[in-house]
Design a protein around this motif. Structure first.
Motif, PDB file in Angstrom:
ATOM      1  N   ILE A   1     -39.530 -19.056 -45.852  1.00 31.53           N
ATOM      2  CA  ILE A   1     -38.520 -19.868 -45.144  1.00 31.53           C
ATOM      3  C   ILE A   1     -38.467 -19.466 -43.668  1.00 31.53           C
ATOM      4  O   ILE A   1     -38.459 -20.322 -42.773  1.00 31.53           O
ATOM      5  CB  ILE A   1     -37.151 -19.690 -45.816  1.00 31.53           C
ATOM      6  N   PHE A   2     -38.423 -18.158 -43.402  1.00 35.68           N
ATOM      7  CA  PHE A   2     -38.399 -17.693 -42.011  1.00 35.68           C
ATOM      8  C   PHE A   2     -39.626 -18.186 -41.242  1.00 35.68           C
ATOM      9  O   PHE A   2     -39.509 -18.636 -40.094  1.00 35.68           O
ATOM     10  CB  PHE A   2     -38.346 -16.170 -41.973  1.00 35.68           C
ATOM     11  N   LEU A   3     -40.801 -18.088 -41.853  1.00 32.54           N
ATOM     12  CA  LEU A   3     -42.034 -18.502 -41.181  1.00 32.54           C
ATOM     13  C   LEU A   3     -41.997 -19.984 -40.834  1.00 32.54           C
ATOM     14  O   LEU A   3     -42.413 -20.390 -39.738  1.00 32.54           O
ATOM     15  CB  LEU A   3     -43.249 -18.196 -42.058  1.00 32.54           C
ATOM     16  N   ASN A   4     -41.497 -20.805 -41.742  1.00 25.84           N
ATOM     17  CA  ASN A   4     -41.435 -22.239 -41.490  1.00 25.84           C
ATOM     18  C   ASN A   4     -40.478 -22.555 -40.345  1.00 25.84           C
ATOM     19  O   ASN A   4     -40.809 -23.307 -39.420  1.00 25.84           O
ATOM     20  CB  ASN A   4     -41.016 -22.965 -42.767  1.00 25.84           C
TER      21      ASN A   4
ATOM     22  N   TRP B   1     -28.432  -6.825 -45.772  1.00 18.55           N
ATOM     23  CA  TRP B   1     -28.750  -6.978 -47.188  1.00 18.55           C
ATOM     24  C   TRP B   1     -28.213  -8.300 -47.732  1.00 18.55           C
ATOM     25  O   TRP B   1     -27.046  -8.632 -47.528  1.00 18.55           O
ATOM     26  CB  TRP B   1     -28.158  -5.822 -48.000  1.00 18.55           C
ATOM     27  N   VAL B   2     -29.107  -9.039 -48.392  1.00 21.05           N
ATOM     28  CA  VAL B   2     -28.728 -10.300 -49.035  1.00 21.05           C
ATOM     29  C   VAL B   2     -29.367 -10.349 -50.415  1.00 21.05           C
ATOM     30  O   VAL B   2     -30.263  -9.553 -50.744  1.00 21.05           O
ATOM     31  CB  VAL B   2     -29.193 -11.525 -48.211  1.00 21.05           C
ATOM     32  N   MET B   3     -28.924 -11.284 -51.241  1.00 16.42           N
ATOM     33  CA  MET B   3     -29.519 -11.508 -52.554  1.00 16.42           C
ATOM     34  C   MET B   3     -30.466 -12.703 -52.449  1.00 16.42           C
ATOM     35  O   MET B   3     -30.030 -13.841 -52.216  1.00 16.42           O
ATOM     36  CB  MET B   3     -28.431 -11.776 -53.611  1.00 16.42           C
ATOM     37  N   ALA B   4     -31.776 -12.438 -52.592  1.00 16.38           N
ATOM     38  CA  ALA B   4     -32.764 -13.500 -52.418  1.00 16.38           C
ATOM     39  C   ALA B   4     -34.094 -13.059 -53.019  1.00 16.38           C
ATOM     40  O   ALA B   4     -34.267 -11.903 -53.410  1.00 16.38           O
ATOM     41  CB  ALA B   4     -32.944 -13.838 -50.930  1.00 16.38           C
ATOM     42  N   ASP B   5     -35.027 -14.009 -53.092  1.00 12.21           N
ATOM     43  CA  ASP B   5     -36.412 -13.719 -53.454  1.00 12.21           C
ATOM     44  C   ASP B   5     -37.141 -13.381 -52.150  1.00 12.21           C
ATOM     45  O   ASP B   5     -37.236 -14.213 -51.238  1.00 12.21           O
ATOM     46  CB  ASP B   5     -37.060 -14.935 -54.125  1.00 12.21           C
TER      47      ASP B   5
ATOM     48  N   LEU C   1     -43.800 -11.179 -36.273  1.00  9.51           N
ATOM     49  CA  LEU C   1     -45.171 -10.743 -35.981  1.00  9.51           C
ATOM     50  C   LEU C   1     -46.188 -11.808 -36.412  1.00  9.51           C
ATOM     51  O   LEU C   1     -47.181 -12.061 -35.722  1.00  9.51           O
ATOM     52  CB  LEU C   1     -45.469  -9.422 -36.693  1.00  9.51           C
ATOM     53  N   LEU C   2     -45.920 -12.458 -37.535  1.00 10.69           N
ATOM     54  CA  LEU C   2     -46.876 -13.432 -38.064  1.00 10.69           C
ATOM     55  C   LEU C   2     -46.908 -14.722 -37.248  1.00 10.69           C
ATOM     56  O   LEU C   2     -47.922 -15.422 -37.238  1.00 10.69           O
ATOM     57  CB  LEU C   2     -46.538 -13.751 -39.522  1.00 10.69           C
TER      58      LEU C   2
ATOM     59  N   GLU D   1     -35.451  -6.939 -41.940  1.00 14.65           N
ATOM     60  CA  GLU D   1     -36.828  -6.446 -41.993  1.00 14.65           C
ATOM     61  C   GLU D   1     -37.815  -7.591 -42.251  1.00 14.65           C
ATOM     62  O   GLU D   1     -38.884  -7.669 -41.640  1.00 14.65           O
ATOM     63  CB  GLU D   1     -36.952  -5.381 -43.086  1.00 14.65           C
ATOM     64  N   LEU D   2     -37.439  -8.507 -43.173  1.00 20.05           N
ATOM     65  CA  LEU D   2     -38.301  -9.660 -43.442  1.00 20.05           C
ATOM     66  C   LEU D   2     -38.456 -10.534 -42.204  1.00 20.05           C
ATOM     67  O   LEU D   2     -39.547 -11.056 -41.923  1.00 20.05           O
ATOM     68  CB  LEU D   2     -37.736 -10.491 -44.592  1.00 20.05           C
ATOM     69  N   LEU D   3     -37.374 -10.690 -41.448  1.00 18.91           N
ATOM     70  CA  LEU D   3     -37.441 -11.504 -40.237  1.00 18.91           C
ATOM     71  C   LEU D   3     -38.339 -10.844 -39.190  1.00 18.91           C
ATOM     72  O   LEU D   3     -39.132 -11.527 -38.519  1.00 18.91           O
ATOM     73  CB  LEU D   3     -36.036 -11.713 -39.685  1.00 18.91           C
ATOM     74  N   ASN D   4     -38.259  -9.528 -39.050  1.00 16.05           N
ATOM     75  CA  ASN D   4     -39.128  -8.821 -38.103  1.00 16.05           C
ATOM     76  C   ASN D   4     -40.599  -8.993 -38.473  1.00 16.05           C
ATOM     77  O   ASN D   4     -41.455  -9.186 -37.599  1.00 16.05           O
ATOM     78  CB  ASN D   4     -38.760  -7.336 -38.051  1.00 16.05           C
TER      79      ASN D   4
END
Length: 492
Positions: free
Chosen positions: A378-381, A367-371, A344-345, A337-340
């Motif tokens: 990180i994905f955006l970069n 599902w992962v364990m992360a902030d 968009l951004l 979901e964070l990657l999706n």
């Protein structure tokens, strides 16, 4: 003694670093304030010219009515209307003197129906900029208009005598002269308006150029100072590892530098926001739209300011990570979901570089364990780099695989220019950029270094496979999340 010497050296360092920035910010602020005052004064003169023109028109019409009616009330209307240009003339003549009587100047502008709060700016513009050719031409036109008003007064006095003496032929001749003077006044008013408009355009152009140059100078100076400070900080970290006997002293110096760098970054935000805000106001001004050249210069201000803002944010992240002040909340996160959301951004960047992104991740949650916030950063970069360092019509492919219970892997592969073997080992170091496109792509060389720090603090790692001329693949390895609801863990 040693502590006193250290404090003096630190104070001198602050002065050398902050003094150029303070001077540039002060120059930008002064230009901003000056532009507001000058444009406000020009606006006040334009409004005064409109009231002057209306009063002239009323005065001439009152003289025509008086010639037809012989009513003293019409003559009184003429004198009342003429009070406006007479008041402006009084102010102009006083301001032309080496030592003007400011009380008479104030009285004249008020008689000319100018707003009391505009008078100070009008006086300053007259006294400080009237020597410039464009303003001097407007002043000469104003003086000529006052001479025509004097001729109108002479004709009005003659008309009054002719009305009292019942000289109809003389009245007709005088009305003809008045009509000619009125036409001359109208032409003079148009010329005055045109010269004020030209003065306004030249003022905006000059101020925009000054602010642009100041903003560029601020950006270059700030970037150079921050770059130099960070390189010095990195060199001191290496020195502490090599000189164990001086570890405690070196640690104190590094802490002071990090505090200074963080404070400097925060202090830069205020003038930077002012620069960006004022540039946006210039771009949105509909009363006097900017020319194409001015708009290009305004865009330069916005581009340089946004690049500096990005640099400041990277520096703040870097100082927080290296000082241990970066707090992470490790919790169960849906990486898909964070990657999706990240896709968009970065879509505008993708379109700008003509790159296709293929998302081959499965539709179910990952599902992962992360902030969550830092993982999205990180994905955006990585996605932004995959687009910027790609080839035209290139492609970015994303997929994931779960290797329970060890790790969850997320791959971001591009068809870009790739890296040589000797470049791969340097990529995750601060201020290291890909030499092939370093001049073509904006950046500071801090992004991947910060990405690596975030991943490692989340108990993960990042790996890179790259082939020069073929492309690169970044692989994120993150701890998989348990199926049950796990309480968030705070990492300070």
């Amino acid at each position: 003694m040693q502590r006193s010497d250290t404090q003096r050296k630190l104070g001198w360092l602050y002065f050398r670093v902050l003094a150029p920035l303070v001077l540039v910010v002060a120059a930008v602020s002064a230009l901003s304030v000056a532009s507001v005052h000058v444009l406000g004064a020009v606006r006040a003169y334009v409004g005064g010219e409109s009231r002057w023109s209306k009063a002239r028109s009323l005065a001439v019409q009152a003289l025509r009515d008086y010639a037809a009616s012989h009513d003293p009330a019409d003559l009184a209307r003429y004198h009342a209307a003429l009070a406006v240009p007479q008041g402006d003339r009084q102010a102009r003549e006083q301001l032309s003197q080496p030592m003007p009587d400011m009380a008479l100047v104030q009285q004249g502008f008020l008689q000319g129906e100018n707003h009391p709060e505009d008078i100070a700016a009008m006086v300053q513009l007259f006294r400080r900029l009237s020597w410039l050719p464009v303003f001097n031409q407007a002043l000469s036109t104003w003086t000529h208009a006052d001479a025509l008003i004097a001729q109108l007064q002479m004709q009005a006095a003659m008309l009054s005598s002719q009305v009292k003496g019942a000289d109809l032929a003389g009245q007709q001749r005088t009305l003809t002269h008045i009509q000619q003077i009125d036409r001359d006044l109208l032409q003079t008013e148009n010329a005055f308006s045109a010269r004020l408009a030209e003065a306004s355009r030249q003022t905006v152009m000059a101020l925009t150029l000054g602010i642009t140059l100041s903003a560029i100078l601020l950006t270059l100076t700030s970037g150079w100072l921050i770059h130099r400070s960070l390189r010095r900080q990195h060199a001191q970290h290496l020195a502490r590892a090599e000189l164990a006997a001086q570890a405690q002293a070196a640690d104190k110096v590094a802490q002071a530098q990090r505090a200074f760098l963080s404070r400097l970054s925060h202090e830069l935000r205020t003038p930077l926001n002012a620069i960006l805000g004022f540039a946006q106001l210039l771009a949105m001004d509909q009363t006097e739209p900017a020319t194409d050249t001015q708009r290009q210069r305004i865009n330069l201000i916005l581009q340089a300011g946004r690049q500096l803002r990005s640099l400041i944010e990277d520096v703040l992240d870097l100082t927080k990570v290296e000082s241990g002040d970066m707090a992470l909340t490790i919790e169960r996160v849906d990486a898909r979901e964070l990657l999706n959301q990240s896709l968009l951004l970065v879509d505008s960047t993708r379109q700008q570089h003509g790159v296709e992104i293929v998302n081959a991740m499965a539709s179910q949650p990952l599902w992962v364990m992360a902030d969550a916030r830092r993982l999205q950063q990180i994905f955006l970069n990585l996605l932004s780099n995959a687009c910027k360092y790609n080839r035209p019509q290139g492609r970015v492919r994303i997929w994931a695989e779960e290797r329970r219970p060890d790790a969850t892997l997320i791959h971001i592969e591009d068809t870009g220019i790739g890296l040589r073997p000797d470049e791969i080992g340097q990529l995750f170091q601060p201020f290291r950029r890909m030499p092939t496109k370093a001049r073509e792509v904006e950046g500071t060389g801090l992004g991947l270094y910060i990405v690596q720090q975030f991943i490692e603090r989340m108990q993960g790692r990042i790996e890179l496979r790259s082939e020069f001329g073929v492309g690169s693949c970044f692989t994120l390895s993150l701890p998989p999340a348990p199926h049950d609801d796990t309480q968030p863990t705070e990492l300070g």
